[in-house]
Design a protein around this motif. Structure first.
Motif, PDB file in Angstrom:
ATOM      1  N   ALA A   1       8.658   5.550  -0.822  1.00 13.74           N
ATOM      2  CA  ALA A   1       7.637   5.653  -1.879  1.00 13.74           C
ATOM      3  C   ALA A   1       7.906   6.860  -2.760  1.00 13.74           C
ATOM      4  O   ALA A   1       8.523   7.817  -2.329  1.00 13.74           O
ATOM      5  CB  ALA A   1       6.255   5.762  -1.264  1.00 13.74           C
ATOM      6  N   GLN A   2       7.481   6.777  -3.972  1.00 10.81           N
ATOM      7  CA  GLN A   2       7.635   7.889  -4.921  1.00 10.81           C
ATOM      8  C   GLN A   2       6.264   8.255  -5.484  1.00 10.81           C
ATOM      9  O   GLN A   2       5.734   7.557  -6.321  1.00 10.81           O
ATOM     10  CB  GLN A   2       8.554   7.461  -6.068  1.00 10.81           C
ATOM     11  N   PHE A   3       5.669   9.312  -4.948  1.00 13.38           N
ATOM     12  CA  PHE A   3       4.470   9.848  -5.588  1.00 13.38           C
ATOM     13  C   PHE A   3       4.370  11.318  -5.251  1.00 13.38           C
ATOM     14  O   PHE A   3       5.020  11.783  -4.309  1.00 13.38           O
ATOM     15  CB  PHE A   3       3.208   9.062  -5.199  1.00 13.38           C
ATOM     16  N   LYS A   4       3.595  12.018  -6.002  1.00 15.32           N
ATOM     17  CA  LYS A   4       3.566  13.468  -5.823  1.00 15.32           C
ATOM     18  C   LYS A   4       2.314  13.895  -5.079  1.00 15.32           C
ATOM     19  O   LYS A   4       1.213  13.411  -5.390  1.00 15.32           O
ATOM     20  CB  LYS A   4       3.600  14.157  -7.197  1.00 15.32           C
ATOM     21  N   THR A   5       2.482  14.760  -4.122  1.00 17.33           N
ATOM     22  CA  THR A   5       1.330  15.353  -3.438  1.00 17.33           C
ATOM     23  C   THR A   5       1.599  16.836  -3.272  1.00 17.33           C
ATOM     24  O   THR A   5       2.691  17.308  -3.573  1.00 17.33           O
ATOM     25  CB  THR A   5       1.119  14.730  -2.035  1.00 17.33           C
ATOM     26  N   LEU A   6       0.597  17.535  -2.729  1.00 15.83           N
ATOM     27  CA  LEU A   6       0.749  18.980  -2.564  1.00 15.83           C
ATOM     28  C   LEU A   6       1.491  19.321  -1.278  1.00 15.83           C
ATOM     29  O   LEU A   6       2.249  20.276  -1.222  1.00 15.83           O
ATOM     30  CB  LEU A   6      -0.624  19.646  -2.584  1.00 15.83           C
ATOM     31  N   ASP A   7       1.247  18.529  -0.236  1.00 13.32           N
ATOM     32  CA  ASP A   7       1.877  18.830   1.050  1.00 13.32           C
ATOM     33  C   ASP A   7       3.129  17.997   1.252  1.00 13.32           C
ATOM     34  O   ASP A   7       3.378  17.035   0.547  1.00 13.32           O
ATOM     35  CB  ASP A   7       0.883  18.541   2.189  1.00 13.32           C
ATOM     36  N   ASP A   8       3.856  18.360   2.263  1.00 15.53           N
ATOM     37  CA  ASP A   8       5.102  17.666   2.560  1.00 15.53           C
ATOM     38  C   ASP A   8       4.838  16.627   3.636  1.00 15.53           C
ATOM     39  O   ASP A   8       5.182  16.797   4.792  1.00 15.53           O
ATOM     40  CB  ASP A   8       6.141  18.703   3.012  1.00 15.53           C
ATOM     41  N   GLU A   9       4.156  15.537   3.256  1.00 15.13           N
ATOM     42  CA  GLU A   9       3.853  14.529   4.255  1.00 15.13           C
ATOM     43  C   GLU A   9       4.816  13.368   4.188  1.00 15.13           C
ATOM     44  O   GLU A   9       5.668  13.312   3.298  1.00 15.13           O
ATOM     45  CB  GLU A   9       2.402  14.030   4.100  1.00 15.13           C
ATOM     46  N   LEU A  10       4.686  12.450   5.108  1.00 18.85           N
ATOM     47  CA  LEU A  10       5.520  11.264   5.113  1.00 18.85           C
ATOM     48  C   LEU A  10       4.961  10.286   4.085  1.00 18.85           C
ATOM     49  O   LEU A  10       3.783   9.967   4.085  1.00 18.85           O
ATOM     50  CB  LEU A  10       5.486  10.645   6.523  1.00 18.85           C
ATOM     51  N   LYS A  11       5.836   9.845   3.142  1.00 19.05           N
ATOM     52  CA  LYS A  11       5.372   8.959   2.073  1.00 19.05           C
ATOM     53  C   LYS A  11       6.082   7.615   2.192  1.00 19.05           C
ATOM     54  O   LYS A  11       7.305   7.551   2.220  1.00 19.05           O
ATOM     55  CB  LYS A  11       5.678   9.556   0.699  1.00 19.05           C
ATOM     56  N   LEU A  12       5.286   6.563   2.228  1.00 21.04           N
ATOM     57  CA  LEU A  12       5.861   5.237   2.426  1.00 21.04           C
ATOM     58  C   LEU A  12       5.128   4.184   1.610  1.00 21.04           C
ATOM     59  O   LEU A  12       3.948   4.337   1.289  1.00 21.04           O
ATOM     60  CB  LEU A  12       5.737   4.828   3.910  1.00 21.04           C
ATOM     61  N   ASN A  13       5.819   3.106   1.272  1.00 19.34           N
ATOM     62  CA  ASN A  13       5.166   1.904   0.762  1.00 19.34           C
ATOM     63  C   ASN A  13       5.177   0.880   1.881  1.00 19.34           C
ATOM     64  O   ASN A  13       6.231   0.564   2.423  1.00 19.34           O
ATOM     65  CB  ASN A  13       5.928   1.326  -0.432  1.00 19.34           C
ATOM     66  N   ILE A  14       4.004   0.360   2.210  1.00 22.34           N
ATOM     67  CA  ILE A  14       3.945  -0.618   3.294  1.00 22.34           C
ATOM     68  C   ILE A  14       3.445  -1.938   2.743  1.00 22.34           C
ATOM     69  O   ILE A  14       2.363  -2.021   2.157  1.00 22.34           O
ATOM     70  CB  ILE A  14       3.017  -0.133   4.430  1.00 22.34           C
ATOM     71  N   LYS A  15       4.277  -2.965   2.918  1.00 23.60           N
ATOM     72  CA  LYS A  15       3.916  -4.277   2.385  1.00 23.60           C
ATOM     73  C   LYS A  15       3.335  -5.110   3.516  1.00 23.60           C
ATOM     74  O   LYS A  15       3.939  -5.277   4.566  1.00 23.60           O
ATOM     75  CB  LYS A  15       5.168  -4.944   1.817  1.00 23.60           C
TER      76      LYS A  15
ATOM     77  N   PHE B   1       0.835  -1.194   0.000  1.00 18.87           N
ATOM     78  CA  PHE B   1       0.000   0.000   0.000  1.00 18.87           C
ATOM     79  C   PHE B   1       0.868   1.241   0.000  1.00 18.87           C
ATOM     80  O   PHE B   1       1.893   1.303   0.676  1.00 18.87           O
ATOM     81  CB  PHE B   1      -0.939  -0.011   1.219  1.00 18.87           C
ATOM     82  N   GLU B   2       0.408   2.195  -0.770  1.00 22.27           N
ATOM     83  CA  GLU B   2       1.102   3.474  -0.842  1.00 22.27           C
ATOM     84  C   GLU B   2       0.420   4.380   0.176  1.00 22.27           C
ATOM     85  O   GLU B   2      -0.795   4.547   0.129  1.00 22.27           O
ATOM     86  CB  GLU B   2       0.911   4.040  -2.242  1.00 22.27           C
ATOM     87  N   VAL B   3       1.214   4.939   1.064  1.00 21.65           N
ATOM     88  CA  VAL B   3       0.618   5.664   2.179  1.00 21.65           C
ATOM     89  C   VAL B   3       1.202   7.071   2.265  1.00 21.65           C
ATOM     90  O   VAL B   3       2.405   7.253   2.124  1.00 21.65           O
ATOM     91  CB  VAL B   3       0.900   4.903   3.502  1.00 21.65           C
ATOM     92  N   GLY B   4       0.321   8.076   2.502  1.00 23.19           N
ATOM     93  CA  GLY B   4       0.777   9.419   2.807  1.00 23.19           C
ATOM     94  C   GLY B   4       0.142   9.842   4.132  1.00 23.19           C
ATOM     95  O   GLY B   4      -1.065   9.694   4.304  1.00 23.19           O
ATOM     96  N   ILE B   5       0.976  10.313   5.035  1.00 22.60           N
ATOM     97  CA  ILE B   5       0.424  10.629   6.362  1.00 22.60           C
ATOM     98  C   ILE B   5       1.093  11.884   6.922  1.00 22.60           C
ATOM     99  O   ILE B   5       2.301  12.063   6.813  1.00 22.60           O
ATOM    100  CB  ILE B   5       0.594   9.402   7.308  1.00 22.60           C
ATOM    101  N   ARG B   6       0.245  12.747   7.481  1.00 26.92           N
ATOM    102  CA  ARG B   6       0.790  13.977   8.063  1.00 26.92           C
ATOM    103  C   ARG B   6       0.991  13.755   9.549  1.00 26.92           C
ATOM    104  O   ARG B   6       0.088  13.282  10.234  1.00 26.92           O
ATOM    105  CB  ARG B   6      -0.177  15.141   7.863  1.00 26.92           C
TER     106      ARG B   6
END
Lengths: 437, 308
Positions: free
Chosen positions: B253-267, B228-233
């Protein structure tokens, strides 16, 4: 599904509607006729000019033989020196001066006769003069030796050997010439037809490859049908073109001779004149009779049937080879290496036809080459007017047709593989591999 | 649903070169089928065998339950990759000729051509020569000619090459419409996004062998890794990263968002439930992004070919 008529129709229409085809169809006879008319005109121009030849005969023994003709005027000079005569000829822009030295008690020979002219005279003029002088001098010598010239002239005998075959068929020398003309024309026509329209077939196959339409087509029709459609369609276009050439050429010839007043038949004027003069001669009248007889003696039915069969057989045989070459290569420049093996036997056939068949129509060489399928159509067509046994004709035709079927099979193999191959120039080794696919 | 096309253990050799080795492919009726594979894998050879351009050395091909024969030519519409038209022939004449080769009568072909030319707004091209048209325009004609005889099976080899995006879209819509009208479509292409978008089934051929086939969803299901691709503030991103790192199998993880959140891939493991992960994450911060990673056809293609 049989798509042959559809493919044939398209090939035919595309060829016939092609701009360069139309232009060539109508331009070729015009150029050809114009060329002939031009040459005829030039010949007439040449003939119309009257040559003036001055003769200074110091011995006064020969000068009487020079009689004015339509194209030559002889100007007999008397009582002038050689230098004066030369100056006179130069002044009057005459063609030349024939000078015969005066020698006492000595017969005239080559050393005493000189022809002076500004430009080198034509060979025919010199030999004409030589002939006249020779004849006169011979007569003089004969008389000097006490021979009656009249007697000699009356003793001359002219012989024409009558020829007859064991079956009682009468022939003559003229027959052979007529046969040669017929055979040669038939063989040469086939040769030209193969080269012109074989190339057209090849280009049409290459066009399908370069335009990349081939895979679309080949998913709807069998390669064999496509190939046959191309060959037949192009051949029909070729026949159309030749027929137009003949009709159009005929009309043009008529128009040209009416407009320019140039009688095309009079082109070979010297020979023609000889003929005309001869016509009044009863002896030559029989010659004309001979020509008519020769036509009559030609195995015409056999000739026409054989012409049609060998023409079709030979043409189809060669066109399937051209189609295979077209399939094997990508563009026209690559065709060279494969063209040689096709052109060579064709040229060989024409040479054999014109040299060997004329010499000995039923000799070993002529007979053998009239069975080998690569040369048989041309050589056999040239032999047939001389009377070839029917069994030989049939055998040769059977061999030709059998080879044609084998070639079509072989060509369609190359065709099937080759039409889908791009980008690479194949070698002979690869071609053999394709056949095995 | 039954299979329209059944290719059964087909092999083909060209001299010493093996183009196809025991390849079996089933194309369900009414589907859009993607035939994939790197260059030189044997796709074109397979397509040519189906079109009866080349004969297989071994194996059989059935179309609509019948062994492939000459009558099937009218049931197949084929747009090859190497395509073209007679350059000096007029558009209408050429289309009529090609349609008649496929077994249509002249009158019928003309009627259908009028319909299609009007539909694609190319009616005024009828008397133009192909050499006067642009490449894209010629491609349109080519497409019309391919589908004109309403074949049961349509085979497109790189159908979108040479089209601008607008025309490519137009053609795509036409293909989808033809499928709705009952046609079965085989696609051979390198453009994975169009496979993703259009295909129901795929087969992957590599080095003369079929290495993968089936329903696209099934394949994706088999290839997905429960990631799962996860973005969390969160207030302290570094602390949260370490915490999650301990608890789960985490990668960058590599994906683009507007905010500077923590981006992770969780298996996740097989038995773990995505909902439990989501619940855990919401208790740690504000979740802005939560997506299951489904492998793209592109990923599957590259991965399978490399592993092969």
């Amino acid at each position: 599904m049989n798509h042959l008529p559809l493919i044939l129709k398209r090939e035919y229409l595309t060829k016939v509607r092609n701009k360069s085809f139309i232009i060539m169809t109508f331009l070729s006879p015009i150029i050809f006729i114009a060329l002939i008319a031009f040459v005829a005109y030039l010949t007439q121009l040449n003939n119309d000019k009257v040559r003036v030849i001055s003769v200074l005969d110091e011995s006064e023994t020969v000068q009487n033989v020079f009689k004015n003709t339509e194209h030559t005027t002889y100007n007999i000079l008397q009582g002038v020196s050689l230098e004066d005569a030369k100056a006179l000829v130069l002044e009057t822009e005459g063609t030349g001066l024939l000078h015969i030295h005066q020698l006492e008690n000595k017969t005239i020979d080559s050393q005493h006769i000189t022809f002076y002219s500004e430009e080198a005279p034509s060979l025919s003029l010199i030999s004409e003069i030589e002939n006249k002088v020779e004849k006169r001098l011979t007569n003089i010598k004969l008389q000097e030796n006490g021979v009656d010239v009249e007697m000699i002239n009356n003793s001359k005998v002219k012989i024409t050997i009558a020829q007859e075959s064991f079956e009682g068929e009468k022939t003559s020398k003229v027959d052979s010439v007529i046969k040669l003309i017929f055979g040669g024309a038939a063989g040469y026509l086939l040769f030209m037809f193969i080269i012109i329209y074989g190339n057209m077939i090849m280009r049409s196959v290459i066009e399908e490859k370069t335009s990349r339409i081939i895979e679309v087509i080949i998913s709807s029709v069998k390669p064999m049908q496509l190939m046959l459609g191309k060959i037949l369609g192009t051949s029909l276009a070729g026949i159309t073109q030749v027929v137009i050439w003949i009709i159009f050429g005929g009309i043009l010839t008529m128009v040209a001779s009416l407009v320019f007043g140039v009688d095309m038949a009079e082109m070979q004027s010297p020979q023609q004149q000889a003929m005309q003069q001869a016509m009044e001669n009863p002896e030559v009248n029989s010659q004309v009779q001979n020509i008519a007889n020769a036509f009559y003696h030609l195995p015409l039915t056999n000739l026409i049937i054989a012409f049609i069969l060998f023409f079709i057989g030979g043409y189809l045989f060669y066109s399937s080879l051209y189609a295979a070459i077209g399939a094997a290569v990508d563009n026209e420049t690559d065709t060279q290496q494969f063209m040689m093996p096709i052109i060579m036997p064709l040229i060989l056939a024409v040479y054999i036809g014109f040299f060997t068949v004329i010499e000995d129509p039923h000799g070993t060489v002529s007979t053998v080459f009239s069975f080998i399928p690569l040369t048989s159509p041309v050589v056999m067509l040239m032999r047939i007017p001389f009377g070839v046994p029917i069994w030989q004709q049939i055998l040769s035709l059977v061999i030709l047709i059998a080879t044609f079927i084998a070639t079509v099979w072989f060509a369609s193999k190359i065709y099937r593989v080759g039409i889908l191959m791009y980008g690479k120039k194949p070698t002979y080794k690869e071609l053999i591999k394709w056949i095995k696919y | 649903m039954s299979n329209l096309l059944e290719v059964n253990k087909v092999s083909k050799h060209f001299g010493d070169f093996r183009a196809l080795n025991d390849v079996s492919v089933s194309v369900p009726e009414g589907s859009i089928f993607g035939l994939l594979g790197p260059n030189g894998a044997g796709k074109t050879t397979l397509i040519r065998i189906v079109n009866q351009i080349t004969m297989p050395d071994k194996g059989t091909v059935h179309l609509g339950g019948e062994l492939l024969n000459q009558h099937h030519i009218k049931d197949i519409g084929y747009l090859p990759e190497e395509r073209g038209l007679y350059k000096s022939m007029k558009v209408g004449e050429q289309a009529l000729y090609l349609a008649q080769l496929k077994g249509l009568s002249k009158a019928e072909a003309k009627k259908r051509l009028n319909y299609w030319f009007e539909r694609l707004e190319i009616g005024d091209w009828w008397n133009k020569k192909i050499q006067e048209l642009s490449k894209g325009m010629a491609q349109k004609i080519q497409f019309v000619v391919t589908v004109l005889h309403q074949p049961k099976l349509l085979i497109f080899d790189e159908p979108f090459s040479g089209f601008d995006p607008i025309n490519a879209n137009l053609i795509k819509d036409e293909i989808l419409r033809l499928r709705e009208e009952g046609a079965t479509v085989i696609f051979s292409t390198h453009r994975m996004e169009s496979v993703e978008e259009l295909c129901d089934d795929i087969a992957l051929i590599n080095k003369s062998n079929k290495i993968l086939d089936g329903k696209l969803v099934d394949i994706k299901r088999a290839y997905k890794s429960n990631t799962f691709e996860v973005g969390i503030r969160a207030e302290d991103k570094e602390k949260l990263r370490l915490e999650l790192n301990d608890k789960f199998n985490v990668s960058r993880a590599q994906f683009k968002t507007l905010d500077d959140e923590l981006k992770l891939n969780i298996k996740l493991d097989k038995e773990d439930k995505p909902n439990d992960l989501l619940n855990y994450l919401t208790s740690r911060g504000e979740v802005s992004h939560f997506v299951e990673l489904i492998p793209s056809v592109n990923d599957i293609f590259i991965q399978t070919v490399k592993n092969n």
